[in-house]
Design a protein around this motif. Structure first.
Motif, PDB file in Angstrom:
ATOM      1  N   ILE A 679     -32.279 -54.386 -10.348  1.00  0.00           N
ATOM      2  CA  ILE A 679     -33.772 -53.713 -10.306  1.00  0.00           C
ATOM      3  C   ILE A 679     -34.628 -54.531 -11.415  1.00  0.00           C
ATOM      4  N   ILE A 680     -34.091 -54.285 -12.771  1.00  0.00           N
ATOM      5  CA  ILE A 680     -35.015 -54.706 -13.946  1.00  0.00           C
ATOM      6  C   ILE A 680     -35.206 -56.306 -13.402  1.00  0.00           C
ATOM      7  N   SER A 681     -34.386 -57.069 -13.268  1.00  0.00           N
ATOM      8  CA  SER A 681     -34.646 -58.496 -13.133  1.00  0.00           C
ATOM      9  C   SER A 681     -35.482 -58.706 -12.101  1.00  0.00           C
ATOM     10  N   TRP A 682     -35.610 -57.957 -10.840  1.00  0.00           N
ATOM     11  CA  TRP A 682     -36.520 -58.150  -9.703  1.00  0.00           C
ATOM     12  C   TRP A 682     -37.740 -57.535 -10.238  1.00  0.00           C
ATOM     13  N   ASN A 802     -40.128 -44.708 -13.603  1.00  0.00           N
ATOM     14  CA  ASN A 802     -41.442 -44.671 -13.723  1.00  0.00           C
ATOM     15  C   ASN A 802     -42.013 -45.033 -14.893  1.00  0.00           C
ATOM     16  N   ASP A 803     -41.214 -44.508 -15.950  1.00  0.00           N
ATOM     17  CA  ASP A 803     -41.944 -44.775 -17.570  1.00  0.00           C
ATOM     18  C   ASP A 803     -41.514 -46.212 -17.716  1.00  0.00           C
ATOM     19  N   PHE A 804     -40.555 -46.683 -17.344  1.00  0.00           N
ATOM     20  CA  PHE A 804     -40.058 -48.033 -17.759  1.00  0.00           C
ATOM     21  C   PHE A 804     -41.030 -49.124 -16.944  1.00  0.00           C
ATOM     22  N   SER A 805     -41.403 -48.799 -15.693  1.00  0.00           N
ATOM     23  CA  SER A 805     -42.315 -49.497 -15.077  1.00  0.00           C
ATOM     24  C   SER A 805     -43.771 -49.643 -15.664  1.00  0.00           C
ATOM     25  N   TYR A 806     -44.307 -48.588 -16.103  1.00  0.00           N
ATOM     26  CA  TYR A 806     -45.411 -48.401 -16.852  1.00  0.00           C
ATOM     27  C   TYR A 806     -45.473 -49.179 -17.999  1.00  0.00           C
ATOM     28  N   LEU A 807     -44.587 -49.233 -18.966  1.00  0.00           N
ATOM     29  CA  LEU A 807     -44.345 -49.524 -20.234  1.00  0.00           C
ATOM     30  C   LEU A 807     -43.972 -50.974 -20.490  1.00  0.00           C
ATOM     31  N   HIS A 808     -43.280 -51.554 -19.435  1.00  0.00           N
ATOM     32  CA  HIS A 808     -42.604 -52.839 -19.428  1.00  0.00           C
ATOM     33  C   HIS A 808     -43.315 -53.775 -18.658  1.00  0.00           C
TER      34      HIS A 808
END
Length: 1043
Positions: A679-682, A802-808
């Motif tokens: 998911i992170i790679s995508w 959600n937090d990772f998507s917003y900050l990364h």
């Protein structure tokens, strides 16, 4: 005078006597007329009875003539018809027989045809008249009775007979019945008794008429009333009482002539009986036909039942019905009732399947319904509000970390009025069902046959620990029932069912074949068991990113047992394809303007496990984690702690940026799920702008931050106590804000207002999400009727998606909890699609809210990874590889700045309106000399010292500011910094807080020196950093521009 007085009295006496005599005579005449009228009516009734009796007499007499012993057979024949009642068929036969007799009388056949039947020599022997002449004494009675004597003698019989016949003929002529009842010729005299033991039928039957007269007229009297009834058995054999013994003399002559008259009657009776026989035969034939028809129907029914018995297995499967909605809250709170509760936190409302308890088990949010053990009777009642077919019950124990309470056996009762209850019976006794063996695993009990009722009760009989349970009721609506106002019929022709992994893949292939021009199937990685995580792209140019077209994503199945999101994503694929082919303008605008990515299952391994158990049968945790035991939603890097730690130290944005925060080193090599890495790679290779992950178990929308920020230490004295002086000089709003921050209840992002708008867009477009009358799924309503909440203030988690998507990344992502039931029944998918369809489409349309544009240089080259910042919002975004960007903003005016490495920054005023499309706001940057500076630095390995006599370099603020700092004496600079430090300490003591503030640092204050850019740093960092060489300022400014 004396003589005249007696004369007058004598005349008066005579006159009175005459008047009285006249009155008496008139009255006697009237009575005589009445009596005559009565006798005539009685005689008429007698005659009508005589006619019918004569016909019966003819039949009986003809039969008696054929017997050797007429006395005994006559009594037997007389007693037979009196013992039974005639049926309708016998009456019809009698009528036919009478008609035949009338025809025979009219024909009058010659008596010489059949003289053979009787033998005259045998019949005169039985009566011996010489032995029984003793009773002729009653000869005196006829003299007293005169004409009213009974017809017992042969001498009086002809005279009475003649008068009676005459009266009968007169009456028949007067009434017009002469044609209906023809008179019988006087041949009846031949029907005389052959011997002294024979009784005359006419005399017997005539004596039966007086009782009918007596019934109709009580005043009438006749001597015949005193005659003994001939039907009595003891008097049948008595000889007739007569005065004249000569009646026995003519017997020999009459015996020879009797057969001649009877023979034709006997012969005609056989012919007349044919009609009755024919009627009987027809009736018998109809009866037999009816019986044969009934037998055929019976055989046919037996054959059908046998065929059904052969087709149906011996053990029929119970009827399958969906749940009524205890877990999904379709069953309202007022439909649930219980006998008692242990305390308020364990009321009947807590008895829903999979109800979860709160952290404090003793508060008002218990994990089950618990009864008061002091009560004698315990029951849990559900009202369906209409008659349904109940087919089963699912039971579960109490949700608790420290108690193991569940019900192990129970009865089930039903009612239609909640007063009279019927316990379910298995044919032998009340059916005792076995319940749970632990507190978490649901146990389904299905009835062998459905029970139609409105109310159902569960009657616990034995339990472990305390009497606590959670239930779900299975039932089907009746075929004749009408839908309620809450039932939403589906309007789209879609596939409303659950799909396992193979069926999901097949469904996506079918959609791709139907819409090959706008769809593309790809996978973002594999699960730990090797199952691919498929995704479908829907766009007008699938497979490539178009400049200026935003990217959107819906993801589901982070937890395998939360399957409603998975099915909604599949339904959305079908809907977009179908409506695009049908030229739906709204769908076409979405497909042509947005690149949509739909991922139905991010945890396929866990879904297969939950799908195998089925709806309602998996517990709250089954299928929640991956095969390796990870919760994917909470398995992302914790970038919140990195950001907040840097803010506390004043490193933002100089050292640590406020966006695209890099992941910690060796994170991917640590304890991370395979699905999380994919998911992170995508997310990193696709420039998503907006997204949402669909979950279950609650009906609410949450937005970041999902993690609670650790509380800060406020300003205090040397002993750690809060200074009263500081609180005294605070206003109410500042004090409340500080308290909320200290308690950790509100952890806002820089885009708090935008996240609230996005969450409200989905919640308020949903048909039922904002209905707060029932509260939330497990507690009271925590959203204030809005349906949205900050996740950190509700259920904070660390390392959320959600937090990772917003900050990364640039993506703004929220979590949508679709319902209380994680795994709803197939029958509920259609209504859930209707509830969520508008919300799903409206949320996609929010990707156009804000500004968009491209960042290029003067030569027209698109600049990738350029930073776009908005004044007043401490969260920046970056451009994609194609140089385009999207910044979600609420309507308003914003100062937007674009920066790029090696280019000078540019600021523009962008206005966001209420239009459906984003506001274009592009930038063109010019190159700076930073490329030459980097080259010199890399060659010499030293930091460059800028010359002060370079006034022409106006594009670079760093050169001017560094030159100003070099001209000032070092001592003056240190003194001013100390004064600034003391001033700041006083201000902080007055305001009562030491949060990160925006300070403006300047060098020497000549009017020609512009102010430095603002930085977020504490006074301690500024003290040590500014106390070094002047080149340190260059490093700060350089890091800002290099962002």
């Amino acid at each position: 005078m004396t003589m005249q007085a007696p004369r007058v009295s004598l005349y008066a006496t005579l006159f009175a006597l005459c008047w009285i005599l006249t009155f008496v005579i008139n009255e006697e005449l009237v009575n005589a007329a009445k009596s005559k009228q009565r006798t005539r009516s009685v005689q008429m009734r007698q005659n009508s009875g005589i006619i019918s009796k004569r016909e019966d007499l003819h039949d009986g007499f003809s039969e008696d003539t054929q017997m050797d012993e007429p006395g005994a057979e006559e009594v037997a024949e007389k007693e037979k018809p009196k013992g039974k009642k005639k049926t309708s068929e016998e009456l019809l036969a009698a009528k036919a027989k009478k008609a035949a007799e009338k025809e025979a009388k009219a024909k009058k056949p010659k008596p010489t045809k059949k003289p053979k039947p009787p033998k005259p020599t045998k019949k005169p022997k039985p009566p011996k008249p010489t032995k029984k002449p003793k009773p002729p004494k009653p000869t005196k009675k006829p003299k007293a009775l005169k004409p009213t004597t009974t017809p017992t003698t042969r001498e009086t019989k002809p005279t009475r007979k003649s008068t009676m016949e005459e009266e009968e003929e007169k009456m028949l002529l007067e009434l017009g019945w002469d044609t209906l009842f023809p008179t019988v010729p006087p041949k009846t005299e031949m029907k005389k008794p052959i011997g002294p033991g024979h009784v005359d039928e006419h005399s017997k039957k005539d004596t039966m008429t007086p009782p009918s007269v007596k019934e109709h007229d009580t005043d009438y009297w006749d001597a015949r009333h005193d005659v003994q009834e001939p039907d009595l058995i003891p008097k049948v054999k008595e000889p007739p009482k007569t005065d004249d013994p000569s009646i026995y003399l003519p017997i020999p002559e009459e015996s020879t002539t009797t057969p001649r008259t009877i023979a034709p009657w006997y012969e005609e009776y056989d012919y007349s009986d044919l009609a009755a026989k024919k009627l009987e035969e027809e009736l018998e034939r109809a009866r037999k036909a009816k019986e044969e028809k009934a037998e055929k129907l019976r055989k046919m029914w037996e054959e059908e039942e046998e065929e059904k018995r052969k087709q149906t297995p011996p053990h029929a499967e119970p009827k399958k019905c969906p749940p009524l909605g205890m877990e999904s809250h379709r069953v309202e709170d007022d439909q649930i009732l219980a006998s008692s509760m242990s305390h308020h936190g364990f009321s009947a409302l807590r008895g829903r399947l999979n109800m979860q308890n709160s952290d404090d088990e003793e508060d008002v949010y218990g994990g089950a319904w618990c009864a008061d053990t002091e009560e004698k009777e315990h029951w849990f009642q559900v009202d369906a509000r209409r008659e349904v077919e109940f087919t089963g019950v699912i039971t579960q124990g109490r949700s608790s970390d420290s108690h193991n309470d569940f019900v192990s056996s129970y009865f089930v009762a039903f009612s239609n009025d909640s007063r009279e209850w019927t316990v379910l019976h298995d044919g032998y006794a009340e059916w005792l069902f076995y319940g749970n063996v632990d507190k978490d695993t649901p146990v389904m009990t299905e009835f062998s046959y459905p029970v139609v009722a409105r109310y159902m009760r569960v009657l616990p009989q034995s339990w472990n620990g305390s009497l606590c349970m959670r239930i779900e009721v299975l039932g089907c609506p009746l075929p004749t029932s009408y839908p309620t106002e809450n039932d939403v019929p589906p309007t789209d022709d879609l596939d409303y069912r659950h799909h396992n992994y193979k069926e999901m893949r097949q469904m996506m292939k079918v959609i791709n074949e139907e819409c090959p021009n706008i769809t593309r199937i790809y996978n973002i990685g594999k699960s730990s068991q090797g199952l691919k995580m498929y995704a479908m792209e829907i766009s007008d140019n699938p497979g490539e990113h178009e400049t200026g077209e935003p990217e959107f994503r819906y993801t589901a199945g982070l937890h395998g047992n939360e399957v409603l999101g998975r099915e909604l994503v599949l339904l959305l694929m079908q809907f977009l394809c179908k409506e695009y082919n049908d030229d739906n303008p709204r769908v076409r605008r979405l497909v042509e303007g947005v690149r949509i990515h739909l991922v139905p299952s991010l945890n396929p391994d866990a879904y297969e496990l939950a799908f195998e158990m089925g709806s309602e049968m998996g517990n709250w945790a089954l299928g929640h984690w991956t095969e390796e035991g990870y919760d994917i939603f909470q398995n992302f890097p914790d970038l919140n702690s990195v950001l907040w730690g840097a803010e506390d130290r004043g490193w933002v944005p100089r050292i640590v940026p406020n966006h695209h925060i890099p992941m910690p080193e060796n994170f991917l090599n640590g304890s991370v799920a395979v699905e999380t890495k994919a998911i992170i790679s995508w997310m990193e290779r696709t420039p998503f702008v907006l997204g949402a992950n669909l979950q279950g178990g609650e009906k609410i929308v949450t937005y970041p931050f999902d993690m609670q920020r650790p509380p800060r230490v406020t300003g205090s004295d040397s002993r750690g106590r809060q200074s009263g002086f500081e609180y005294h000089h605070m206003n109410e709003e500042t004090w409340a804000r500080i308290q909320r921050q200290n308690e950790g209840a509100l952890r806002e992002t820089a885009d708090e207002t935008l996240f609230r708008w996005l969450a409200m867009t989905y919640a308020h477009s949903h048909l039922t999400m904002t209905e707060n009358h029932r509260g939330s799924c497990h507690t009271d309503d925590i959203t204030g009727g809005q349906g949205i909440i900050n996740r950190a203030s509700w259920k904070p988690v660390v390392g959320s998606m959600n937090d990772f998507s917003y900050l990364h990344t640039n993506c703004f992502e929220i979590s949508i909890f679709l319902g209380c039931d994680k795994f709803p029944h197939e029958s509920e998918l259609a209504s859930e699609w209707e509830n969520n369809r508008e919300s799903l489409l409206a949320f996609i349309e929010q990707v156009h809210r804000g500004i968009k544009g491209v960042v290029r240089d003067v030569g027209g080259n698109l600049l990738a990874n350029a930073t776009v910042s908005v004044e007043g919002i401490k969260h920046d975004v970056k451009t994609a590889a194609t140089g385009d960007y999207w910044r979600l903003l609420n309507p308003g005016e914003y100062r937007v700045t674009a920066r790029a490495d090696g280019y000078s920054s540019q600021t523009r005023l962008c206005i966001v309106g209420y239009d459906a499309n984003a506001t274009p706001c592009s930038f063109t940057l010019t190159k700076s000399n930073w490329a030459r500076i980097r080259q010199i630095m890399s060659q010499s390995g030293k930091r460059p010292r800028l010359v002060t006599n370079t006034p022409g370099n106006t594009n670079n603020r760093v050169s001017v500011e560094s030159a100003g700092a070099a001209t000032a004496p070092q001592s003056d600079r240190l003194r001013r910094l100390r004064l600034m430090r003391m001033r700041k300490m006083r201000m902080e003591k007055m305001r009562g807080f030491t949060t990160t503030t925006t300070t403006t640092t300047t060098t020497t204050p000549p009017p020609t020196t512009p102010a430095m850019s603002t930085t977020d740093a504490s006074w301690l960092d500024l003290w040590f950093e500014l106390d070094t060489a002047p080149t340190q300022d260059y490093n700060f400014e350089y890091r800002i521009d290099e962002d």
